[in-house]
Structures are given as structure tokens and as C-alpha cells.
Design a protein around this motif. Sequence first.
Motif, short mmCIF file in Angstrom:
data_model
loop_
_atom_site.label_atom_id
_atom_site.label_comp_id
_atom_site.label_asym_id
_atom_site.label_seq_id
_atom_site.Cartn_x
_atom_site.Cartn_y
_atom_site.Cartn_z
N GLU A 141 -41.88 20.85 39.11
CA GLU A 141 -41.79 20.10 37.74
C GLU A 141 -42.08 18.99 38.22
OE1 GLU A 141 -36.62 21.42 36.99
OE2 GLU A 141 -37.20 19.50 38.19
N GLN A 151 -42.37 17.96 28.55
CA GLN A 151 -40.97 18.56 28.89
C GLN A 151 -41.68 20.24 29.60
OE1 GLN A 151 -38.27 21.05 24.98
NE2 GLN A 151 -40.45 19.05 24.38
N TRP A 153 -40.22 23.86 30.38
CA TRP A 153 -39.93 24.79 29.49
C TRP A 153 -39.86 26.45 30.33
CZ3 TRP A 153 -41.85 29.43 26.98
CH2 TRP A 153 -43.39 29.63 26.46
N TYR A 167 -30.84 27.34 36.25
CA TYR A 167 -31.53 26.39 35.97
C TYR A 167 -31.08 25.59 35.16
CZ TYR A 167 -35.29 30.00 36.10
OH TYR A 167 -35.94 30.05 36.96
N GLN A 168 -29.59 25.91 34.36
CA GLN A 168 -28.44 25.15 33.80
C GLN A 168 -27.58 23.77 34.57
OE1 GLN A 168 -25.73 27.71 32.32
NE2 GLN A 168 -26.91 28.14 30.87
N TYR A 172 -32.00 22.25 32.77
CA TYR A 172 -32.73 22.63 31.77
C TYR A 172 -31.49 23.30 30.61
CZ TYR A 172 -36.35 23.22 34.73
OH TYR A 172 -37.77 22.82 35.20
N LEU A 192 -35.47 28.18 27.51
CA LEU A 192 -34.68 26.98 28.53
C LEU A 192 -35.79 25.78 28.45
CD1 LEU A 192 -32.79 28.67 31.69
CD2 LEU A 192 -31.57 27.99 28.62
N SER A 193 -35.18 24.45 28.04
CA SER A 193 -36.23 22.91 28.48
C SER A 193 -35.67 22.31 29.53
CB SER A 193 -37.54 22.84 26.90
OG SER A 193 -36.48 22.30 26.74
N LYS A 194 -36.48 21.12 29.80
CA LYS A 194 -35.69 20.29 30.74
C LYS A 194 -36.90 19.09 29.96
CE LYS A 194 -35.14 18.55 34.96
NZ LYS A 194 -34.82 18.69 36.59
#
Length: 196
Positions: A141, A151, A153, A167-168, A172, A192-194
Motif C-alpha cells: 500500500e 486504487q 485491488w 482484507y475487509q 478493502y 476487492l479494492s481500496k
Amino acid sequence: MAAKVVSPLTKSTGSLRLADEVTIGEALVSDAAVIALIGANTFTTTFGHSVPENDLADFLAATYSEKVVKAEILSARENNVTTFVARNKAGVVLGFVQLVRKLSDPCLEGDASSHAELRRLYVDVSTQGLGVGSKLIATVEEMAKAEGFEQLWLTVWEENHRSQQLYQRLGYVKKGETEFATGGCIQTDWVLSKSL
């Protein structure tokens, strides 16, 4: 089935977590054998029960042989991929992760050139749950953000609930689904993405 990685590790003592004693750095060519073993062992432990043996063996040979991993490390720059490893105080590799630049997925919004992928987070099964994976994720990150990506992912198997929770917890969010082929066995992965 792949050989078990044996590492001289102990579980955390008191409030000290193993991750507190871990350093993260770019993978060296000399790390290829242990990366291949951790990848093969972790993949087999997590997914091996869900695919036919021949498909698993073919996938592991094509993805987690020492030769394949070594070639990935040597071609990192031209392929926009950096592999990071986590090492304990003794220098033993405990896990790895990849940062893949300028790669996107159809379910993601925004400019694909602003996307980067967190790929292949694998931690030796004997050290899972001790913060090593979180430290590897934080490194990817930080690097992606420093390079201007907006972003990050990843994909995670729909039945890998433990990884989904990690991840959550780290922010994410599920954006869609994609297929993942292990030989003739097609499985569903979550995308999933952040935002960075």
C-alpha cells in the motif's frame, strides 16, 4: 504435494507479535526457492482440497517452481512487478507479496493507469495470524501510494473467509467477481479494492 517449509519460528510471546520482529524488503534471486515453497504450500493448504490433483500439480509447476519464481524476480522491472518478502530476525523468509503496476479489472472504476494490484499474498502456514501478512500488505500500500496509484485491488477466493476478513478489516471493499482457473477447475474470486 509440495514439501512443507520448515522454519525456526516461535509463536509470539506476551504482547509482542512476530510482525514486530519482521523486516520487509524486495525479493532477491536467492529467495526464489523459499518463495516457491511457501507459495506451493500455502496454495495447497488453502485450495488443494477444491481442485483435482492433476490440475493442482500442473498449476504449482507452472506458478511455484523455483525456475518460474526466479524468472519473475529477474524480469520484475520490465513486467512492472515487485515481489516483497518478510524476513524474521534470522533472515528466514516468512512470506511474500507482489505489487503489480498499471493493471486493472473490468469491475473497477476510474482510470486503469491509476490502479495497481496486490497479488499473491502468501505467508508460511506456521506464521499465519501473527501480523506478517498485514505488514506485507502495508508495504505494498505504501509503495503504491508513493508511486501515485490511487486504487489498490486484489482477488480472493470466494471460500477463503479468513483472508476476506483480513482484507475487509484493512479497508478493502468487494467490487465484483472474476474467474480463476486452476487447470480445468474454474473457481470464483472476489475482486476487492481500496482507495489509497
